[in-house]
Design a protein around this motif. Structure first.
Motif, PDB file in Angstrom:
ATOM      1  N   ASP A   1      80.977   5.870  28.171  1.00  0.00           N
ATOM      2  CA  ASP A   1      81.116   7.085  27.283  1.00  0.00           C
ATOM      3  C   ASP A   1      81.684   6.373  25.922  1.00  0.00           C
ATOM      4  N   GLY A   2      82.519   5.385  26.278  1.00  0.00           N
ATOM      5  CA  GLY A   2      83.308   4.625  25.143  1.00  0.00           C
ATOM      6  C   GLY A   2      82.022   4.001  24.300  1.00  0.00           C
TER       7      GLY A   2
ATOM      8  N   ALA B   1      86.782  -0.426  24.966  1.00  0.00           N
ATOM      9  CA  ALA B   1      85.840   0.447  25.733  1.00  0.00           C
ATOM     10  C   ALA B   1      85.387  -0.425  27.112  1.00  0.00           C
TER      11      ALA B   1
ATOM     12  N   PRO C   1      88.761   4.583  26.204  1.00  0.00           N
ATOM     13  CA  PRO C   1      88.509   5.556  27.557  1.00  0.00           C
ATOM     14  C   PRO C   1      89.249   5.071  28.650  1.00  0.00           C
TER      15      PRO C   1
ATOM     16  N   GLN D   1      85.082   4.681  32.510  1.00  0.00           N
ATOM     17  CA  GLN D   1      84.383   5.465  31.631  1.00  0.00           C
ATOM     18  C   GLN D   1      83.740   4.612  30.343  1.00  0.00           C
TER      19      GLN D   1
END
Length: 252
Positions: free
Chosen positions: A99-100, A142, A92, A96
């Motif tokens: 979300d990852g 991430a 990501p 973010q």
């Protein structure tokens, strides 16, 4: 590291080439053994996988497998790494991370749903195979840019992976219980709530009695929404966010 320094089980996991033997090519190899073991596990569960059963499926003796797989535990590690392909492509943009990590957890949960026996493999150490290290790398990517140190990132890796594993194992066991009772999930939750509502004494269990009297079990969440798993995952993500914020405050 020189090839001769690689432990044999890691060499087989990473398919490190070994000195070729003279004579005809071997009729059996690790990949064929692992594929057959995965097929047995998908069909019969992890309990259905032994070296003897795999050998019988292949038409060989159990002793012939030991040239390629050193033990049942090593076979489990090979199976786990085999089904770990392909590794999720999670990278990501900065900022973010949430979300990852969520995508990583959902991808791992999908893997456990495809191969339920994965949740039953005993944890004997950190990820060691190429695909499992790939999963590790995906989660670390991430978390890149969060400012967390390596110890915190490894802790997050352990927390999220164990959460997915344990929820997968619990879901499988509860599904087996429902099949034995002949009830679907909604029916099983309603039956549970009604039975306990008549048994739990509010003087002895005041808060539990309020729970069973609340009617929450009469209207269970849609199983397709995976509410319990999502709720727990978001709590973990909130905890990671708090840890990142605390780390940034400490740096300042």
């Amino acid at each position: 590291m020189a090839d001769q320094e690689v432990p044999p089980e890691l060499g087989r996991l990473w398919r490190v080439p070994t000195a070729a033997r003279l004579g005809r090519p071997a009729a059996l190899d690790a990949d064929r053994i692992v594929r057959t073991a995965v097929e047995l596990a998908d069909r019969d569960g992890l309990a259905g996988v032994t070296l003897a059963k795999v050998a019988k499926e292949l038409g060989f003796t159990a002793m012939s497998l030991y040239r390629h797989v050193g033990s049942k535990d090593e076979l489990f590690a090979l199976m786990q790494d085999h089904v770990g392909a392909p590794v999720p492509d999670i990278d990501p943009p900065p900022g973010q991370w949430r979300d990852g990590v969520r995508r990583w957890a959902l991808a791992l949960r999908a893997l456990f749903e495809e191969h339920p026996w994965l949740a039953e493999i005993p944890v004997s150490g950190p990820p060691s195979g190429p695909n499992m290290v790939g999963w590790m790398d995906a989660l670390l990517r991430a978390l890149r840019g969060t400012g967390l140190d390596w110890g915190a990132k490894v802790g997050i890796l352990m927390l999220v992976s164990v959460y997915v594993q344990r929820t997968g194992s619990t879901d499988r066991q509860m599904a087996e219980g429902r099949r034995a009772s002949g009830l679907d999930q909604a029916e099983a939750e309603r039956a549970y709530g009604r039975a306990l509502a008549g048994l739990v004494d509010p003087d002895r269990y005041p808060e539990a009695a309020k729970l069973f009297a609340s009617g929450v079990f009469e209207h269970p969440a849609d199983p397709a929404e995976d509410h319990d798993f999502t709720f727990g995952l978001e709590l973990i993500l909130d905890g990671i966010a708090a840890t990142i914020d605390a780390s940034h405050r400490a740096d300042r």
